[in-house]
Design a protein around this motif. Structure first.
Motif, PDB file in Angstrom:
ATOM      1  N   ARG A   1       0.817  -1.210   0.000  1.00 24.24           N
ATOM      2  CA  ARG A   1       0.000   0.000   0.000  1.00 24.24           C
ATOM      3  C   ARG A   1       0.852   1.262   0.000  1.00 24.24           C
ATOM      4  O   ARG A   1       0.344   2.357  -0.234  1.00 24.24           O
ATOM      5  CB  ARG A   1      -0.932  -0.006   1.212  1.00 24.24           C
ATOM      6  CG  ARG A   1      -0.236   0.154   2.541  1.00 24.24           C
ATOM      7  CD  ARG A   1      -1.217   0.217   3.701  1.00 24.24           C
ATOM      8  NE  ARG A   1      -1.900  -1.047   3.898  1.00 24.24           N
ATOM      9  CZ  ARG A   1      -2.895  -1.205   4.768  1.00 24.24           C
ATOM     10  NH1 ARG A   1      -3.313  -0.185   5.502  1.00 24.24           N
ATOM     11  NH2 ARG A   1      -3.458  -2.384   4.927  1.00 24.24           N
TER      12      ARG A   1
ATOM     13  N   SER B   1       3.115   1.937  -2.150  1.00 26.72           N
ATOM     14  CA  SER B   1       3.331   2.329  -3.542  1.00 26.72           C
ATOM     15  C   SER B   1       2.071   2.286  -4.384  1.00 26.72           C
ATOM     16  O   SER B   1       2.051   2.836  -5.484  1.00 26.72           O
ATOM     17  CB  SER B   1       4.394   1.416  -4.181  1.00 26.72           C
ATOM     18  OG  SER B   1       5.619   1.505  -3.496  1.00 26.72           O
ATOM     19  N   TYR B   2       1.027   1.617  -3.903  1.00 25.52           N
ATOM     20  CA  TYR B   2      -0.167   1.405  -4.712  1.00 25.52           C
ATOM     21  C   TYR B   2      -1.435   1.754  -3.931  1.00 25.52           C
ATOM     22  O   TYR B   2      -1.456   1.690  -2.706  1.00 25.52           O
ATOM     23  CB  TYR B   2      -0.277  -0.068  -5.142  1.00 25.52           C
ATOM     24  CG  TYR B   2       0.750  -0.503  -6.158  1.00 25.52           C
ATOM     25  CD1 TYR B   2       0.450  -0.545  -7.521  1.00 25.52           C
ATOM     26  CD2 TYR B   2       2.034  -0.889  -5.759  1.00 25.52           C
ATOM     27  CE1 TYR B   2       1.391  -0.960  -8.449  1.00 25.52           C
ATOM     28  CE2 TYR B   2       2.988  -1.307  -6.685  1.00 25.52           C
ATOM     29  CZ  TYR B   2       2.655  -1.330  -8.025  1.00 25.52           C
ATOM     30  OH  TYR B   2       3.585  -1.736  -8.952  1.00 25.52           O
TER      31      TYR B   2
ATOM     32  N   THR C   1     -11.473   4.284  -4.694  1.00 26.67           N
ATOM     33  CA  THR C   1     -10.186   3.655  -4.396  1.00 26.67           C
ATOM     34  C   THR C   1     -10.116   3.305  -2.911  1.00 26.67           C
ATOM     35  O   THR C   1     -10.824   3.876  -2.082  1.00 26.67           O
ATOM     36  CB  THR C   1      -9.017   4.590  -4.748  1.00 26.67           C
ATOM     37  OG1 THR C   1      -9.109   5.773  -3.951  1.00 26.67           O
ATOM     38  CG2 THR C   1      -9.026   4.947  -6.215  1.00 26.67           C
TER      39      THR C   1
ATOM     40  N   ALA D   1      -4.540  -3.043  -8.539  1.00 27.69           N
ATOM     41  CA  ALA D   1      -3.633  -2.158  -7.807  1.00 27.69           C
ATOM     42  C   ALA D   1      -3.022  -1.184  -8.805  1.00 27.69           C
ATOM     43  O   ALA D   1      -2.545  -1.597  -9.865  1.00 27.69           O
ATOM     44  CB  ALA D   1      -2.544  -2.976  -7.120  1.00 27.69           C
ATOM     45  N   LYS D   2      -3.041   0.113  -8.486  1.00 27.49           N
ATOM     46  CA  LYS D   2      -2.516   1.125  -9.400  1.00 27.49           C
ATOM     47  C   LYS D   2      -1.417   1.916  -8.708  1.00 27.49           C
ATOM     48  O   LYS D   2      -1.605   2.399  -7.585  1.00 27.49           O
ATOM     49  CB  LYS D   2      -3.641   2.035  -9.892  1.00 27.49           C
ATOM     50  CG  LYS D   2      -4.670   1.263 -10.724  1.00 27.49           C
ATOM     51  CD  LYS D   2      -5.741   2.140 -11.319  1.00 27.49           C
ATOM     52  CE  LYS D   2      -6.684   1.316 -12.185  1.00 27.49           C
ATOM     53  NZ  LYS D   2      -7.779   2.124 -12.772  1.00 27.49           N
ATOM     54  N   LYS D   3      -0.298   2.030  -9.383  1.00 28.24           N
ATOM     55  CA  LYS D   3       0.882   2.650  -8.798  1.00 28.24           C
ATOM     56  C   LYS D   3       0.696   4.156  -8.628  1.00 28.24           C
ATOM     57  O   LYS D   3       0.277   4.849  -9.558  1.00 28.24           O
ATOM     58  CB  LYS D   3       2.113   2.378  -9.660  1.00 28.24           C
ATOM     59  CG  LYS D   3       3.427   2.675  -8.977  1.00 28.24           C
ATOM     60  CD  LYS D   3       4.586   2.132  -9.796  1.00 28.24           C
ATOM     61  CE  LYS D   3       5.894   2.272  -9.041  1.00 28.24           C
ATOM     62  NZ  LYS D   3       7.035   1.699  -9.805  1.00 28.24           N
ATOM     63  N   LYS D   4       1.005   4.641  -7.462  1.00 29.76           N
ATOM     64  CA  LYS D   4       0.860   6.058  -7.175  1.00 29.76           C
ATOM     65  C   LYS D   4       1.814   6.877  -8.041  1.00 29.76           C
ATOM     66  O   LYS D   4       2.967   6.503  -8.243  1.00 29.76           O
ATOM     67  CB  LYS D   4       1.122   6.319  -5.697  1.00 29.76           C
ATOM     68  CG  LYS D   4       0.119   5.624  -4.764  1.00 29.76           C
ATOM     69  CD  LYS D   4       0.474   5.789  -3.295  1.00 29.76           C
ATOM     70  CE  LYS D   4      -0.517   5.072  -2.394  1.00 29.76           C
ATOM     71  NZ  LYS D   4      -0.173   5.178  -0.964  1.00 29.76           N
TER      72      LYS D   4
ATOM     73  N   SER E   1       1.710   7.359 -11.236  1.00 35.22           N
ATOM     74  CA  SER E   1       1.990   6.805 -12.564  1.00 35.22           C
ATOM     75  C   SER E   1       1.192   7.515 -13.657  1.00 35.22           C
ATOM     76  O   SER E   1       0.081   7.990 -13.423  1.00 35.22           O
ATOM     77  CB  SER E   1       1.692   5.314 -12.589  1.00 35.22           C
ATOM     78  OG  SER E   1       0.331   5.074 -12.292  1.00 35.22           O
TER      79      SER E   1
ATOM     80  N   ASP F   1       3.665  -3.034 -14.806  1.00 34.02           N
ATOM     81  CA  ASP F   1       3.337  -3.133 -13.381  1.00 34.02           C
ATOM     82  C   ASP F   1       2.831  -1.835 -12.770  1.00 34.02           C
ATOM     83  O   ASP F   1       2.668  -1.759 -11.551  1.00 34.02           O
ATOM     84  CB  ASP F   1       4.563  -3.630 -12.605  1.00 34.02           C
ATOM     85  CG  ASP F   1       4.750  -5.129 -12.734  1.00 34.02           C
ATOM     86  OD1 ASP F   1       3.864  -5.786 -13.310  1.00 34.02           O
ATOM     87  OD2 ASP F   1       5.782  -5.656 -12.273  1.00 34.02           O
ATOM     88  N   ASN F   2       2.593  -0.801 -13.590  1.00 33.54           N
ATOM     89  CA  ASN F   2       1.900   0.372 -13.045  1.00 33.54           C
ATOM     90  C   ASN F   2       0.474  -0.003 -12.648  1.00 33.54           C
ATOM     91  O   ASN F   2      -0.096   0.583 -11.731  1.00 33.54           O
ATOM     92  CB  ASN F   2       1.879   1.506 -14.068  1.00 33.54           C
ATOM     93  CG  ASN F   2       3.213   2.220 -14.148  1.00 33.54           C
ATOM     94  OD1 ASN F   2       4.068   2.053 -13.287  1.00 33.54           O
ATOM     95  ND2 ASN F   2       3.408   3.008 -15.193  1.00 33.54           N
ATOM     96  N   TRP F   3      -0.111  -0.966 -13.381  1.00 36.65           N
ATOM     97  CA  TRP F   3      -1.419  -1.516 -13.028  1.00 36.65           C
ATOM     98  C   TRP F   3      -1.237  -3.013 -12.825  1.00 36.65           C
ATOM     99  O   TRP F   3      -0.677  -3.703 -13.687  1.00 36.65           O
ATOM    100  CB  TRP F   3      -2.457  -1.263 -14.110  1.00 36.65           C
ATOM    101  CG  TRP F   3      -2.934   0.158 -14.213  1.00 36.65           C
ATOM    102  CD1 TRP F   3      -2.356   1.271 -13.685  1.00 36.65           C
ATOM    103  CD2 TRP F   3      -4.089   0.608 -14.921  1.00 36.65           C
ATOM    104  NE1 TRP F   3      -3.068   2.382 -14.006  1.00 36.65           N
ATOM    105  CE2 TRP F   3      -4.144   2.015 -14.773  1.00 36.65           C
ATOM    106  CE3 TRP F   3      -5.071  -0.015 -15.659  1.00 36.65           C
ATOM    107  CZ2 TRP F   3      -5.152   2.793 -15.338  1.00 36.65           C
ATOM    108  CZ3 TRP F   3      -6.079   0.751 -16.231  1.00 36.65           C
ATOM    109  CH2 TRP F   3      -6.121   2.140 -16.067  1.00 36.65           C
TER     110      TRP F   3
END
Length: 606
Positions: A322, A324-325, A452, A473-476, A478, A487-489
């Motif tokens: 959490r 990073s995402y 979210t 999961a979505k990278k903060k 990005s 891997d951003n999503w």
């Protein structure tokens, strides 16, 4: 190695000094360079054929003296084609023999113009050279490339990308060769100004002082008599790098513009051939009214029917941190673009089909929004009474002509791509979603913001309890990378397991022709009735296929033991006393079959 005579295209060619080392750090000889060009000749020739061509010759390798060559040498063989252009007698490439003749001269850096001899005033390519200053990282170059890609596509152009083999990336746009060089340059300038107005690291300035901390979008390659390194040409770099045509989805994986070299370029081009539709994708320059052209408008526009390729998620089995995402529900529905252009509201499917008429409640909700120009990434979902998405219900809306008594739907919006002509995809996901949430406050009830969550583990547990598909999961921080999967999503799916009995199998084809294609699955209840769960065709390696087939092919063959209609029924062999197996699956479909089944193991009787 002595000089040798060889025959190419029915022409005799003398190859000299083949042992000479062209790349000392790597020990790459002239013979190896020639072999590289022979290997990729069918792929490079279309970009050289019948074009004015400049060679940079390195007769003693990359550390020796180099010089430019345009004029045909006095000692050139009679069969070598030549053409007059701007008072210069150019060598021209008309086949493999001409190509290898030039490489034998040490001219392994090939720089063609962006037009054919017969179309000297009509370029067939518009070129954008992204040239970063020394203090700019390559990730910024990639981001800039995607910004330019989006702008070009929004206007109807089809951009192709290649590495420069040096520091940057080159974006090529194929054109119908009916426009003057001046028109092409003017169009390139307008597009570049549009992009640079929204991306502060972009510049058109050639001044080194003004370029510090910037990426030069060099459009001057489009000027008369200018050239650019050919796709697949080697560069005189110590890495033996190649100016490599690549797929857009592979841009994100690049570490530098020199990732492709003499060692890996041929295998990539043969496997993927990313520019195979290059010349088929040519269009004429878009029409601009006189006012637009004179003012060089700095706001980008988009076509209401333009299809924005969805950003994609990679599948993981572990929920990321959490720190990073953040996390969203993975909706089980139909992915769409919501496009509003003034009063025109449209729902566009991933394939580009306008499906607005099927979902009038969504276009009505869009019309109620005060925002008048946007593109939203969203998913249309239909739920049962418990709030669980039912994919079959939303699909039924696509195939129904009725406008009453239909399954209700909700469109969950989760990303904002464009707003009032501004491309937002390079902005952070937090900014895009904040704007989106504000826009949706006045939307109708059929259009909602996809919330979210910070607690991925808790969300996943709740989703699993409800029997839903999974989480995203979505990278903060990005950006939105159109059409890219990285891997951003990240998607983490809920997977269930079930013990089933093999009740039949389909005959195989292709590499499974001598084995089986898929296994029919069921469970036998106490009354002897078989409950059918569909078939599974994935999860097998070649050895497992052979092991299973050896068992099931010896089982007694029977008539069809179930009443349900099944896929590939005429291609099915039904068996009795089949072994048990374990299958992993996402969920049950409305008709009771397994969704996304994967074979995990077989349990044999003691």
């Amino acid at each position: 190695m002595k000089d040798i005579l060889t025959s190419l295209d029915g022409r005799t060619l003398k190859l000299t000094n083949l042992n000479k080392v062209f790349y000392p750090d790597l020990g790459i000889s002239k013979a190896e360079v020639i072999q590289y060009y022979l290997d990729i000749s069918e792929f490079i020739l279309p970009y050289l054929y019948n074009r004015p061509l400049t060679l940079i010759r390195y007769p003693d390798g990359i550390l020796g003296k180099s010089f430019y060559t345009k004029n045909i040498p006095d000692h050139a063989p009679e069969w070598l084609s030549k053409r007059e252009f701007h008072d210069i007698r150019y060598m021209t490439v008309d086949g493999v023999s001409a190509l290898i003749y030039m490489i034998n001269l040490g001219g392994f850096e090939l720089h063609p113009m962006n037009g054919l001899f017969q179309n000297s005033n009509g370029p067939d390519t518009m070129i954008f050279d992204l040239d970063p200053s020394e203090d700019i990282g390559f990730d910024d170059v990639k981001e800039m490339a995607f910004n330019l890609k989006y702008a070009l596509e929004s206007m109807g152009y089809v951009p192709f990308v290649k590495t420069s083999g040096g520091k940057g990336l080159h974006i090529y746009v194929p054109l119908v060769p009916i426009h003057t060089i001046e028109h092409v340059i003017n169009e390139a300038k307008i597009i570049t100004q549009m992009v640079s107005s929204t991306y502060p690291k972009a510049t058109l300035s050639m001044s080194k002082e003004k370029r510090m901390g910037k990426i030069l979008i060099d459009i001057y390659r489009n000027h008369s008599a200018q050239t650019c390194i050919a796709p697949l040409s080697l560069r005189a770099k110590t890495s033996a790098s190649v100016s490599m045509p690549i797929l857009w989805v592979d841009v994100e994986k690049l570490q530098s513009a020199q990732d492709f070299t003499i060692y890996n370029a041929a295998s990539y081009i043969k496997e993927k051939n990313p520019w195979q539709n290059y010349f088929k994708s040519a269009i004429s320059l878009i029409k601009r009214d006189e006012q637009d052209t004179k003012s060089n408008k700095q706001t980008s526009t988009f076509s209401p029917a333009r299809v924005f390729l969805p950003m994609l998620a990679t599948q993981h089995t572990v929920i990321p941190s959490r720190l990073s995402y953040f996390f969203e529900i993975k909706w089980d529905g139909i992915r769409v673009n919501l496009i509003k252009n003034d009063a025109d509201c449209r729902v566009i499917s991933k394939s580009g089909k306008d499906i607005s008429i099927k979902f009038p409640e969504i276009t009505k909700s869009m019309a109620e929004m005060t925002e008048v120009n946007f593109v939203i990434d969203a998913e249309i979902v239909s739920m049962d009474q418990s709030g669980k998405p039912i994919f079959a219900q939303v699909v039924s809306r696509l195939h129904s002509n009725a406008q009453k008594k239909l399954y209700p739907v909700t469109c969950y919006a989760f990303d904002l791509l464009w707003h009032n002509g501004d491309n937002l995809m390079s902005k952070s996901i937090e900014l895009r979603r904040k704007l989106l949430e504000q826009f949706l406050e006045k939307a109708g009830s059929a259009l909602k913001f996809s919330e979210t969550f910070e607690d991925g583990e808790g969300l996943f547990a709740g989703i699993k309890n409800m029997g839903m598909e999974g989480i995203i999961a979505k990278k903060k921080g990005s950006p939105y990378l159109e059409g890219v999967r990285n891997d951003n999503w990240i998607k983490v799916k809920v997977r269930n397991t079930m013990d089933c009995k093999i009740i039949g199998y389909t005959k195989g084809n292709g590499d499974r022709a001598s084995l089986f294609g898929a296994l029919h699955l069921g469970q036998i209840h106490e009354n002897g009735k078989i409950q059918y769960f569909g078939k599974v065709g994935s999860g097998f390696n070649q050895q497992l296929l052979k092991d299973i087939f050896q068992i099931i092919s010896d089982l007694p063959k029977i008539d069809k033991p179930i009443a349900e209609l099944v896929e590939e029924e005429s291609n099915t062999i039904w068996v009795s006393d089949g072994p048990d197996c374990e299958v992993q699956y996402a969920s049950l479909t409305p008709n009771g079959t397994l969704r996304e089944p994967v074979f995990t193991k077989m349990t044999l009787a003691e």
